[in-house]
Design an enzyme around this catalytic site. Sequence first.
Site, PDB file in Angstrom:
ATOM      1  N   SER A  26       0.851  -1.187   0.000  1.00 37.23           N
ATOM      2  CA  SER A  26       0.000   0.000   0.000  1.00 37.23           C
ATOM      3  C   SER A  26       0.889   1.241   0.000  1.00 37.23           C
ATOM      4  CB  SER A  26      -0.890   0.008   1.241  1.00 37.23           C
ATOM      5  OG  SER A  26      -0.097   0.292   2.371  1.00 37.23           O
ATOM      6  N   LYS A  27       0.242   2.387  -0.002  1.00 35.61           N
ATOM      7  CA  LYS A  27       0.973   3.664  -0.029  1.00 35.61           C
ATOM      8  C   LYS A  27       1.986   3.760   1.109  1.00 35.61           C
ATOM      9  CE  LYS A  27      -2.255   6.743  -2.323  1.00 35.61           C
ATOM     10  NZ  LYS A  27      -3.644   6.806  -1.873  1.00 35.61           N
ATOM     11  N   ARG A  28       1.674   3.105   2.220  1.00 33.40           N
ATOM     12  CA  ARG A  28       2.587   3.104   3.367  1.00 33.40           C
ATOM     13  C   ARG A  28       3.995   2.666   2.986  1.00 33.40           C
ATOM     14  NH1 ARG A  28       2.689  -0.524   7.009  1.00 33.40           N
ATOM     15  NH2 ARG A  28       1.360  -1.966   5.849  1.00 33.40           N
ATOM     16  N   GLY A  31       5.537   3.330   0.304  1.00 36.80           N
ATOM     17  CA  GLY A  31       6.199   4.258  -0.621  1.00 36.80           C
ATOM     18  C   GLY A  31       5.459   4.271  -1.940  1.00 36.80           C
TER      19      GLY A  31
END
Length: 512
Positions: free
Chosen positions: A263-265, A267
């Site tokens: 996920s965006k977490r 990067g």
Amino acid sequence: MFMAHDDSSHYSDKVRVRFAPSPTGQLHVGNARTALFNWLFARQQGGTMILRIEDTDVERSETRYETQLLDDLKWLGIDWDEGPDVGGPYPPYRQSDKLGVYQEHAERLVNEGKAYYCFCTQEVLELQREQALKEHRQPIYPGTCRNLDLDEARRRRASGEPCAIRLKIPEKPIRFHDIVRGMVEFSNEVVSDPIILRSSGVPVYNYVVVVDDAEMKITHVIRGDDHLSNTPKQVALYEALGWPVPEFAHLSTILGPDRERLSKRHGATSVAAFREMGVLPEALMNYMALLGWAPTGGNREIFVPQELVKEFDLRRVTPSPAVFDFEKLYWLNRHYIKESAPERVLTLAQPFFTRAGLLPESSGESVQTWFAKVIALLVPSVNKLDELPERATLLFRYDASAALALPDNAEVMHAATTPKVLDAFAAKIAAEPAPLAPERFKAIVKEIQKETGIKGKDLFHPIRIMLTGTHSGPEFDKLIPLMEEGATLTLPLHVLSVKERVESFRKAQSDK
Ligand code: GLU
């Protein structure tokens, strides 16, 4: 149903696959990998690749996302034979353009007794759900409206009572074949009678996807395994509608390095983000192909697109989750950058320098020629093109005071031999006519070695710090002409000549 022949990976001359994104956000690598596997399979089988826009979620779908999706796919090198932009024999290729079709088939299912009108309100459904959970039962629809008299239901509907249409899930297990997972079976006891048409008249995903896949004659549904649990409902729908069930291939989840869902977490995860970093499309394509697939025999990892088309085998796709390894992607990217034609890298690199304020928007031939040499020098040391401006600091943003303060330089700067080297070098450069040629630089260094007896890194490191700010970097032979030539050009930031660097360094030393 299509089955693979035991001895061959050829499925059918009529392979038709589709990538069916919802335009509700950026194209994520997970979905891009789905697009890629569909494309590789289609191209390899001589089949047809279809792009279909699934925009029945009107609230979240946006045209700008659709435009960007198409751009990102094209950038990756994925093309399609039928789609909203190119048309094809089974239009429309955008779901919001065919709502009437979905309504017609839903009514047909009701008339045939395979679906029914459901008048249950949201509140009642919610209460039933809570009750089921409290009693540790599957929170599936209890079938309240399943056996309503059809004439009665029609009357209620005609009088304006809001109603949805639900499919009757058959009272038997639902089985289907999945190329990645083999036979899959779901008990009907865990599958609710699904709503296919909401009371608003808007159809739901599980239903439209079946109508479209059937109408578009899709032979293989290749998609993410987040849709595995939707598949029994879809299979029941194919059967109710009297259509052949396609072959399925559910691709495993992509995890981040911490083994949590990517996920965006973690990067950058969108195709656009990788593109903006200066990842080349063939590198991203190559890397994504390895997310869940490996070639037969051996651990070869580098495949250009044509090789992927040739080697890819859907039967070798693994059901276990794939871990996204950013470093491996960047390693592949470095390989492809090095392999690329210099003119291509130059064109791609330029915007990074313009954005960093190092190059003007447009420049003349002398700047271009010089810049091409800068790029050729720096490119072998980067994983992504966005690292280039930083690497070019040694040319563009020479800062003697910063170099003197850099802890990494302390050891060299404090060495007993360093002042001797710097004094001698500064004196010789001051006496030297500009521009300094690399041969003259070599001769000067040799003279210092002879005069002082200092050699090796005791000799080179101080000079390198004086000229570039750090003790490691590209060869002087190439670097010196770039400094000398750069100093003669008009650039947003003046590039210092060798003489200017030495003077600036001496000044910073005496100011200290
Ligand atoms: N629109 C769905 C998605 O983006 C596609 C699902 C499918 O391929 O059936 O997840």
